[in-house]
Enzyme design. Structure first.
Site, PDB file in Angstrom:
ATOM      1  N   LYS A  82      22.105  95.573  18.160  1.00 10.30           N
ATOM      2  CA  LYS A  82      20.702  95.215  18.364  1.00 10.30           C
ATOM      3  C   LYS A  82      19.898  96.392  18.910  1.00 10.30           C
ATOM      4  O   LYS A  82      20.391  97.178  19.734  1.00 10.30           O
ATOM      5  CB  LYS A  82      20.627  94.026  19.328  1.00 10.30           C
ATOM      6  CG  LYS A  82      19.237  93.447  19.527  1.00 10.30           C
ATOM      7  CD  LYS A  82      19.308  92.199  20.395  1.00 10.30           C
ATOM      8  CE  LYS A  82      17.949  91.604  20.703  1.00 10.30           C
ATOM      9  NZ  LYS A  82      18.040  90.384  21.525  1.00 10.30           N
ATOM     10  N   SER A 157      15.308  86.693  20.190  1.00 11.34           N
ATOM     11  CA  SER A 157      14.853  88.035  19.867  1.00 11.34           C
ATOM     12  C   SER A 157      15.832  88.831  19.004  1.00 11.34           C
ATOM     13  O   SER A 157      15.524  89.924  18.540  1.00 11.34           O
ATOM     14  CB  SER A 157      14.601  88.812  21.162  1.00 11.34           C
ATOM     15  OG  SER A 157      15.792  88.958  21.922  1.00 11.34           O
ATOM     16  N   SER A 181      18.236  84.066  22.926  1.00 11.98           N
ATOM     17  CA  SER A 181      17.974  85.078  21.904  1.00 11.98           C
ATOM     18  C   SER A 181      19.124  85.349  20.943  1.00 11.98           C
ATOM     19  O   SER A 181      18.923  86.008  19.923  1.00 11.98           O
ATOM     20  CB  SER A 181      17.549  86.397  22.561  1.00 11.98           C
ATOM     21  OG  SER A 181      16.248  86.296  23.075  1.00 11.98           O
TER      22      SER A 181
END
Length: 474
Positions: A82, A157, A181
């Protein structure tokens, strides 16, 4: 052999060990798919093709020079990292135009451990700015879309991670989860998403989250892949402020998946925790269907009241807004932040030290109360989300960030409880809308109880397999 991207991460690891496929073949297969599809689904911000090729060649040298019993468990398996997680020498934008040219100087501890386990990094997956919203529509990359319907958001996210795994652009991915997330994008992308226990996976060495809410976690296509990811990363580093107790010697999270969980007592509720709003009937249907499956498997399921009260919601919002201020932004770049981020940072900047400490104390008191109230239960079942996958842009409101924030609360009113309590929680792709869009169902486990939670998740996966369900066009 099936198409390479149709294999699970563990299947790929096994194929590499048996010399049925080389790490370089895997890398080139995924790089070709990334070149074709990544921008369509908003999967990657940065593709590290040459680094992936070099790591694949190193994996092949290790394969030649090492006894098979001593090989790293995930040797040669590609992974997405990520874009909130630092990899030394690689651009890490934090999902923000304000940091479009930022290059990390150190590896996050989780990256070090994943590399030690043999994984090969394909690139940095798309992320929401600073990880704040539950949609992934940054200014540094195309919006992340669920491959099941390209008009709909992949969540956030860790939206790029979810899009990448669901579209076959990585076999599994690393994300992080401070309020849902990992689980939110896993739910809307038809994946397994594991939020680990507080302190299970280190946030070191430079994490600024002092709240104990956010932790690294995997997005995968199978429960076994999630467990293998956890086995590779569940090692603290000196100085970590939180430590989860390790498994007994000789045990592993992967082995726990194949263990019979026994007859469990499971609580369930479907009333939203942080808003007073309706839950979509398709989400409720998936929750009820999972309840029936649990009963068929011999478990006891009790309806209970959702945890409420104690000023938890305003306390969480206070803490969340302060966390948004912890990333120093040069004054010249403040205007490049998204309206929601600026609104959160302005809100957080007005919080006094006393107010923040009171917010943390309120969350801790609520966590103790919730854990005591649910102490007799082995797991807690809820919907993962209150809505089916929403259209890209449906939650976002640049003109009114306060409304944007409220939209997000209505979308995801269940996930943040486990961040507050520190429990592990997993979303499983056990439901679908009438149109075939994926719907996740969530189970929270006992504190530090990933092994038991993974055993239950593995039982559910065996009873109702989802691995062969794919978006039609991928």
């Amino acid at each position: 052999m099936a198409a390479l991207h149709d294999l699970s991460a563990l299947d790929q690891a096994g194929a590499v060990r048996r010399r049925e496929v080389s790490p370089s073949e895997l890398v080139e297969h995924y790089l070709d798919r990334i070149a074709t599809w990544s921008d369509t689904v908003g999967a990657y911000v940065t593709v590290t093709a040459e680094l992936a090729r070099e790591q694949a060649r190193q994996a092949e040298r290790t394969l030649r020079e090492t006894d098979v019993d001593d090989l790293p468990p995930l040797l040669g398996v590609p992974i997405a990292i990520k874009d909130l997680t630092d990899v030394a020498g690689i651009r890490c934008t934090l999902g923000s135009a304000a940091f479009a040219d930022r290059v990390a100087t150190v590896d996050a501890h989780v990256v070090t451990l994943l590399r030690k386990a043999g994984t090969v990094m394909l690139g940095k997956s798309n992320a929401a700015e600073f990880g704040a919203p539950c949609y992934t529509e940054p200014d540094v990359a195309p919006p992340a879309r669920t491959p099941w319907d390209l008009t709909r958001s992949a969540g956030g996210s860790s939206g790029g991670a979810g899009a990448a795994v669901a579209a076959g652009l990585a076999p599994f991915a690393q994300g992080n989860d401070g309020g849902g997330s990992v689980r939110i994008p896993a739910s809307v992308c038809g994946l397994v998403g594991l939020k680990v226990s507080r302190g299970r996976v280190s946030n070191g060495p430079v994490s600024g989250d002092v709240s104990g809410l956010a932790w690294h976690g995997p997005l995968t296509r199978t429960v076994r892949d999630a467990a293998a990811w956890l086995d590779a990363t569940a090692l603290p580093m000196p100085g970590d402020p939180h430590w989860a107790p390790p498994l007994p010697a000789g045990e592993s999270f992967l082995a726990a998946v194949d263990r019979e969980p026994g007859q469990l007592r499971i609580a369930r509720y479907a009333d939203p925790v942080i808003v007073d709003d309706a839950v979509d009937p398709s989400c409720l249907a998936a929750y009820d269907d999972t309840t029936k499956l649990l009963l068929e498997l011999g478990h006891r399921v009790d309806d209970v009241a959702a945890p409420t009260g104690g000023g938890v919601v305003p306390a969480f919002e206070t803490v969340w807004s302060v966390l948004s201020t912890l990333t120093p932004v040069p004054a010249a770049n403040e205007a490049k932040l998204r309206p929601l981020t600026r609104w959160l940072r302005e809100r957080g900047g007005r919080v006094t030290g006393h107010e923040y400490a009171l917010g943390i104390a309120t969350l801790q008191a609520a966590a103790r109360r919730i854990l005591l109230d649910f102490a007799e239960y082995d797991a807690v079942l809820t919907p993962t989300l209150a809505m089916v996958p929403v259209a890209v842009g449906a939650l976002r409101d640049d003109a009114d960030p306060a409304r944007d924030f409220d939209n997000q609360k209505r979308f995801t009113p269940f996930t943040s409880v486990a961040n507050m309590t520190g429990q592990p929680a997993i979303t499983l792709p056990l439901g679908a809308t009438p149109a075939g869009l994926p719907i996740g169902v969530m189970l929270a486990g006992r504190p530090a109880g990933e092994a038991g939670l993974l055993a239950l998740a593995g039982q559910l996966e065996a009873a109702r397999p989802w691995f062969d369900r794919h978006p039609e066009c991928w």
